[in-house]
Write a protein that holds these residues in place. Structure first.
Motif, PDB file in Angstrom:
ATOM      1  N   GLY A 166      88.642   4.920  30.855  1.00  0.00           N
ATOM      2  CA  GLY A 166      88.935   3.748  30.118  1.00  0.00           C
ATOM      3  C   GLY A 166      90.310   3.652  29.505  1.00  0.00           C
ATOM      4  N   ASN A 167      90.596   2.552  28.873  1.00  0.00           N
ATOM      5  CA  ASN A 167      91.600   2.634  28.214  1.00  0.00           C
ATOM      6  C   ASN A 167      92.126   2.891  26.840  1.00  0.00           C
ATOM      7  N   ALA A 168      90.954   3.379  26.229  1.00  0.00           N
ATOM      8  CA  ALA A 168      90.949   4.079  24.928  1.00  0.00           C
ATOM      9  C   ALA A 168      91.491   5.634  24.985  1.00  0.00           C
ATOM     10  N   LYS A 169      92.282   6.058  23.837  1.00  0.00           N
ATOM     11  CA  LYS A 169      92.655   7.442  23.752  1.00  0.00           C
ATOM     12  C   LYS A 169      91.549   8.464  23.183  1.00  0.00           C
ATOM     13  N   ILE A 170      91.199   9.382  23.803  1.00  0.00           N
ATOM     14  CA  ILE A 170      90.339  10.155  23.142  1.00  0.00           C
ATOM     15  C   ILE A 170      90.857  11.063  22.280  1.00  0.00           C
ATOM     16  N   ASN A 171      90.695  10.820  20.798  1.00  0.00           N
ATOM     17  CA  ASN A 171      90.997  11.643  19.841  1.00  0.00           C
ATOM     18  C   ASN A 171      90.267  12.741  19.284  1.00  0.00           C
ATOM     19  N   ILE A 172      89.139  12.897  19.805  1.00  0.00           N
ATOM     20  CA  ILE A 172      88.117  14.040  19.351  1.00  0.00           C
ATOM     21  C   ILE A 172      88.835  15.514  19.408  1.00  0.00           C
ATOM     22  N   ARG A 173      88.714  16.016  18.395  1.00  0.00           N
ATOM     23  CA  ARG A 173      89.418  17.454  18.029  1.00  0.00           C
ATOM     24  C   ARG A 173      88.679  18.509  17.943  1.00  0.00           C
ATOM     25  N   LEU A 174      87.250  18.422  17.683  1.00  0.00           N
ATOM     26  CA  LEU A 174      86.425  19.408  17.322  1.00  0.00           C
ATOM     27  C   LEU A 174      84.923  18.892  17.816  1.00  0.00           C
ATOM     28  N   ILE A 175      84.485  19.805  18.545  1.00  0.00           N
ATOM     29  CA  ILE A 175      82.949  19.509  18.985  1.00  0.00           C
ATOM     30  C   ILE A 175      81.994  20.923  18.755  1.00  0.00           C
ATOM     31  N   ASN A 176      81.123  20.867  18.061  1.00  0.00           N
ATOM     32  CA  ASN A 176      80.117  22.008  17.781  1.00  0.00           C
ATOM     33  C   ASN A 176      78.991  21.939  18.526  1.00  0.00           C
ATOM     34  N   GLY A 177      78.486  23.470  18.783  1.00  0.00           N
ATOM     35  CA  GLY A 177      77.263  23.433  19.475  1.00  0.00           C
ATOM     36  C   GLY A 177      76.518  24.240  18.448  1.00  0.00           C
ATOM     37  N   VAL A 178      75.180  24.742  19.169  1.00  0.00           N
ATOM     38  CA  VAL A 178      74.357  25.659  18.367  1.00  0.00           C
ATOM     39  C   VAL A 178      73.516  26.577  19.485  1.00  0.00           C
ATOM     40  N   SER A 179      73.750  27.977  19.366  1.00  0.00           N
ATOM     41  CA  SER A 179      73.083  28.578  20.707  1.00  0.00           C
ATOM     42  C   SER A 179      73.938  30.042  20.787  1.00  0.00           C
ATOM     43  N   GLY A 180      75.188  29.721  21.158  1.00  0.00           N
ATOM     44  CA  GLY A 180      76.107  30.748  21.434  1.00  0.00           C
ATOM     45  C   GLY A 180      75.897  31.406  22.802  1.00  0.00           C
ATOM     46  N   GLY A 181      75.366  30.435  23.862  1.00  0.00           N
ATOM     47  CA  GLY A 181      75.240  31.074  25.156  1.00  0.00           C
ATOM     48  C   GLY A 181      76.506  31.108  26.173  1.00  0.00           C
ATOM     49  N   GLU A 182      76.182  31.849  27.283  1.00  0.00           N
ATOM     50  CA  GLU A 182      77.259  32.039  28.080  1.00  0.00           C
ATOM     51  C   GLU A 182      78.047  30.891  28.504  1.00  0.00           C
ATOM     52  N   GLY A 183      77.339  29.878  28.992  1.00  0.00           N
ATOM     53  CA  GLY A 183      78.014  28.667  29.069  1.00  0.00           C
ATOM     54  C   GLY A 183      78.992  28.001  28.198  1.00  0.00           C
ATOM     55  N   PHE A 184      78.527  28.083  26.904  1.00  0.00           N
ATOM     56  CA  PHE A 184      79.699  27.778  25.591  1.00  0.00           C
ATOM     57  C   PHE A 184      80.718  28.689  25.814  1.00  0.00           C
ATOM     58  N   MET A 185      80.705  29.854  25.879  1.00  0.00           N
ATOM     59  CA  MET A 185      81.539  30.624  26.090  1.00  0.00           C
ATOM     60  C   MET A 185      82.814  30.389  27.012  1.00  0.00           C
ATOM     61  N   ASN A 186      82.182  29.705  28.054  1.00  0.00           N
ATOM     62  CA  ASN A 186      83.211  29.324  29.185  1.00  0.00           C
ATOM     63  C   ASN A 186      84.157  27.957  28.563  1.00  0.00           C
ATOM     64  N   LEU A 187      83.673  27.251  27.568  1.00  0.00           N
ATOM     65  CA  LEU A 187      84.608  26.109  27.107  1.00  0.00           C
ATOM     66  C   LEU A 187      85.794  26.403  26.300  1.00  0.00           C
ATOM     67  N   PHE A 188      85.574  27.804  25.682  1.00  0.00           N
ATOM     68  CA  PHE A 188      87.002  28.064  24.917  1.00  0.00           C
ATOM     69  C   PHE A 188      88.060  28.030  25.746  1.00  0.00           C
ATOM     70  N   GLU A 189      87.905  28.256  26.997  1.00  0.00           N
ATOM     71  CA  GLU A 189      89.163  28.347  27.945  1.00  0.00           C
ATOM     72  C   GLU A 189      89.222  27.370  28.975  1.00  0.00           C
ATOM     73  N   ASN A 190      88.026  26.894  29.571  1.00  0.00           N
ATOM     74  CA  ASN A 190      87.727  26.058  30.666  1.00  0.00           C
ATOM     75  C   ASN A 190      87.033  24.848  30.400  1.00  0.00           C
ATOM     76  N   SER A 191      87.350  24.089  29.313  1.00  0.00           N
ATOM     77  CA  SER A 191      86.528  22.990  29.181  1.00  0.00           C
ATOM     78  C   SER A 191      86.904  21.858  29.970  1.00  0.00           C
ATOM     79  N   GLY A 192      88.097  21.795  30.173  1.00  0.00           N
ATOM     80  CA  GLY A 192      88.684  20.565  30.903  1.00  0.00           C
ATOM     81  C   GLY A 192      89.152  19.488  29.967  1.00  0.00           C
ATOM     82  N   LEU A 193      89.234  19.718  28.521  1.00  0.00           N
ATOM     83  CA  LEU A 193      89.535  18.698  27.603  1.00  0.00           C
ATOM     84  C   LEU A 193      90.601  19.093  27.066  1.00  0.00           C
ATOM     85  N   ALA A 194      91.796  18.718  27.051  1.00  0.00           N
ATOM     86  CA  ALA A 194      93.157  19.348  26.408  1.00  0.00           C
ATOM     87  C   ALA A 194      92.891  18.712  25.155  1.00  0.00           C
ATOM     88  N   GLY A 195      93.227  19.632  24.267  1.00  0.00           N
ATOM     89  CA  GLY A 195      93.551  19.148  22.761  1.00  0.00           C
ATOM     90  C   GLY A 195      91.930  19.107  21.950  1.00  0.00           C
TER      91      GLY A 195
END
Length: 335
Positions: free
Chosen positions: A246-275
């Motif tokens: 869409g035409n809106a800019k995404i300004n989200i800077r922090l997203i948290n989870g709960v569990s600490g599983g393997e999939g979440f570890m991949n987000l630290f370097e490979n989330s595909g979401l800059a910033g």
């Protein structure tokens, strides 16, 4: 001759007593542990079921007790499972309710039958079982609130910070996490909308997509943080954000989870979401083993405490590699 006959008679009686005692011991009923859990409706429960069944099977082989392990998707099915096991006269029952409110009646019947009851993870309001054990949901919420405060310190000093909340379900777990968060998070955090995902990655993705597709450009751009109750919820949100054009800019800077599983570890370097930064709290499926261990303590005659909390640990980009080498993470993926 009389002495010989008397001696033979004594030996015969003694042998009969020993034989009778041995037969009695051979036919003795083994102790029975009952375990009832939800069925595998999402990744966390699926992992938990594997860990709980593996633990009760291992302990049964080691300590010589019997067990009955049952899963159920709905509260009514869980009630039937509890009643089935109760009919077998168990020596202890470990119960992980689908929904505590809906299991109160059958849980009370367990206690009325004088069967020790251990309730895991989702508690039963108004019931005081022999023991309750869970991850520290309040601490998770409190810790997340403090983390958000520090992360958005400069923004909060200037005014309101808008965020979205994605809860798990209507059980005691999300309630504890939300209340914990609200108790420590700055009053300058402004909740724009709250969603109930039922722990579903797909539902979370659809809810995020709906928000992005129906809200105004200004509303979308105002969101700076997303507070969730589970890693899988985060995965759905990440997919929705990656697919947004869409035409809106995404300004989200922090997203948290709960569990600490393997999939979440991949987000630290490979989330595909800059910033966008990520943070989670440990809530391992393997901790259900601790509930089974409490059941063993009951069988061994030990007195339990009323409440047990499994400690939690914050994981972000600064410490996730160390965490992945630690015992908690390796035990989780040992099966």
């Amino acid at each position: 001759m009389k002495k010989v006959l008397v001696l033979l008679l004594v030996l015969l009686v003694a042998t009969s007593v020993v034989f009778a005692q041995g037969s009695k011991e051979a036919g003795a009923k083994k102790q029975l542990m009952g375990v009832v859990t939800p069925s595998a409706d999402h990744g966390f429960t699926a992992e938990s079921i594997r860990h709980s069944e593996a633990q009760v099977k291992a302990l049964s082989a080691q300590y010589g007790f019997d067990y009955r392990f049952m899963t159920a998707a709905e509260s009514s099915e869980q009630s039937n499972a509890v009643e089935t096991i109760l009919g077998m006269k168990p020596d202890v029952l470990v119960l992980w309710p689908v929904n505590g409110d809906e299991l109160r009646s059958v849980a009370q019947s367990v206690m009325d039958s004088k069967v020790p009851l251990i309730v895991y993870d989702r508690f039963i309001p108004g019931l005081a079982p022999d023991a309750e054990i869970s991850g520290d949901n309040v601490a998770i919420g409190e810790g997340a609130g403090r983390y958000f405060n520090e992360y958005f310190k400069e923004d909060l000093a200037k005014g309101k910070v808008n965020y979205l909340e994605f809860k798990g379900d209507s059980s005691t777990v999300p309630m504890e996490r939300t209340n914990g968060f609200l108790s420590t998070a700055s009053p300058n955090f402004n909740l724009v909308q709250s969603f109930v995902t039922n722990w579903s990655q797909q539902t979370a993705m659809e809810q995020m997509e709906s928000f992005l597709n129906t809200k105004s450009k200004a509303e979308i751009e105002s969101i700076k943080a997303i507070w969730t109750h589970d890693d899988e919820i985060v995965f759905g949100i990440v997919e929705a954000l990656k697919n947004y054009h869409g035409n809106a800019k995404i300004n989200i800077r922090l997203i948290n989870g709960v569990s600490g599983g393997e999939g979440f570890m991949n987000l630290f370097e490979n989330s595909g979401l800059a910033g966008v930064d990520f943070m989670t709290y440990t809530f391992s499926p393997s901790m259900v083993r601790d509930a089974i261990d409490l059941g063993l303590k009951v069988l061994q005659g030990e007195k339990l405490e009323k409440n047990y909390k499994v400690p939690t640990e914050m994981i972000d980009k600064t410490n996730y590699k160390t965490y992945m080498q630690g015992k908690l993470y390796t035990v989780r993926y040992s099966l």
